[in-house]
Write a protein that holds these residues in place. Structure first.
Motif, PDB file in Angstrom:
ATOM      1  N   ALA A   1       0.861  -1.191  -0.047  1.00  0.00           N
ATOM      2  CA  ALA A   1       0.092   0.033   0.009  1.00  0.00           C
ATOM      3  C   ALA A   1       0.904   1.600  -0.020  1.00  0.00           C
ATOM      4  N   ALA A   2       2.101   1.243   0.761  1.00  0.00           N
ATOM      5  CA  ALA A   2       2.970   2.386   0.661  1.00  0.00           C
ATOM      6  C   ALA A   2       3.505   2.678  -0.374  1.00  0.00           C
ATOM      7  N   PHE A   3       3.922   1.454  -1.242  1.00  0.00           N
ATOM      8  CA  PHE A   3       4.551   1.693  -2.444  1.00  0.00           C
ATOM      9  C   PHE A   3       3.599   2.235  -3.340  1.00  0.00           C
ATOM     10  N   LEU A   4       2.179   1.579  -3.598  1.00  0.00           N
ATOM     11  CA  LEU A   4       1.380   2.124  -4.643  1.00  0.00           C
ATOM     12  C   LEU A   4       1.084   3.637  -4.200  1.00  0.00           C
ATOM     13  N   GLY A   5       0.932   4.146  -2.874  1.00  0.00           N
ATOM     14  CA  GLY A   5       0.602   5.533  -2.639  1.00  0.00           C
ATOM     15  C   GLY A   5       1.826   6.196  -3.052  1.00  0.00           C
ATOM     16  N   LEU A   6       3.044   5.899  -2.782  1.00  0.00           N
ATOM     17  CA  LEU A   6       4.260   6.508  -3.351  1.00  0.00           C
ATOM     18  C   LEU A   6       4.332   6.454  -4.849  1.00  0.00           C
ATOM     19  N   SER A   7       3.919   5.500  -5.537  1.00  0.00           N
ATOM     20  CA  SER A   7       4.172   5.666  -7.172  1.00  0.00           C
ATOM     21  C   SER A   7       3.118   6.603  -7.724  1.00  0.00           C
ATOM     22  N   ALA A   8       1.809   6.633  -7.018  1.00  0.00           N
ATOM     23  CA  ALA A   8       0.817   7.337  -7.558  1.00  0.00           C
ATOM     24  C   ALA A   8       1.196   8.697  -7.740  1.00  0.00           C
ATOM     25  N   VAL A   9       2.031   9.354  -6.762  1.00  0.00           N
ATOM     26  CA  VAL A   9       2.446  10.637  -6.701  1.00  0.00           C
ATOM     27  C   VAL A   9       3.681  11.002  -6.978  1.00  0.00           C
ATOM     28  N   SER A  10       4.374  10.013  -7.414  1.00  0.00           N
ATOM     29  CA  SER A  10       5.963  10.248  -7.929  1.00  0.00           C
ATOM     30  C   SER A  10       6.053  10.400  -9.372  1.00  0.00           C
ATOM     31  N   PRO A  11       6.959  11.311  -9.964  1.00  0.00           N
ATOM     32  CA  PRO A  11       7.115  11.304 -11.196  1.00  0.00           C
ATOM     33  C   PRO A  11       7.302  10.058 -12.220  1.00  0.00           C
ATOM     34  N   GLU A  12       7.026  10.044 -13.435  1.00  0.00           N
ATOM     35  CA  GLU A  12       6.960   9.084 -14.191  1.00  0.00           C
ATOM     36  C   GLU A  12       8.078   8.039 -14.274  1.00  0.00           C
ATOM     37  N   PRO A  13       9.400   8.592 -14.268  1.00  0.00           N
ATOM     38  CA  PRO A  13      10.665   7.937 -14.430  1.00  0.00           C
ATOM     39  C   PRO A  13      10.818   7.040 -13.105  1.00  0.00           C
TER      40      PRO A  13
END
Length: 92
Positions: free
Chosen positions: A52-64
């Motif tokens: 869940a933490a990784f999905l949340g981080l990947s949702a707000v992180s830049p594309e690369p």
């Protein structure tokens, strides 16, 4: 509270393991099974929180970020196998 939960679970565990062992159940076997099951549930919860933490981080992180993270994860796995397959004498 912990003793009550263990005792309550030991009754259910005794029924399941008692059937598997043909009625010859010992309390230490049941306690060991409960510890393993409890640890497995803990690990599954920890993996769920990390996902869940990784999905949340990947949702707000830049594309690369996801591409770079994939390279990092593969480097960790490959590095683990490379170091793990080195002869012991070469580590010294």
């Amino acid at each position: 509270m912990l003793a009550t939960v263990v005792n309550g679970a030991a009754i259910a565990c005794g029924g399941l393991i008692g059937v598997l062992l043909g009625g010859r159940i010992k309390k230490d076997i049941c306690a060991a099974v409960l510890k393993v099951v409890g640890f497995a549930v803990f690990l599954l919860g920890l993996i769920g929180v990390a996902a869940a933490a990784f999905l949340g981080l990947s949702a707000v992180s830049p594309e690369p970020f996801l591409g770079h993270f994939m390279v990092f994860a593969l480097a960790v796995v490959i590095g683990f196998y490379v170091i793990g397959n080195v002869h012991h004498a070469l580590h010294t």
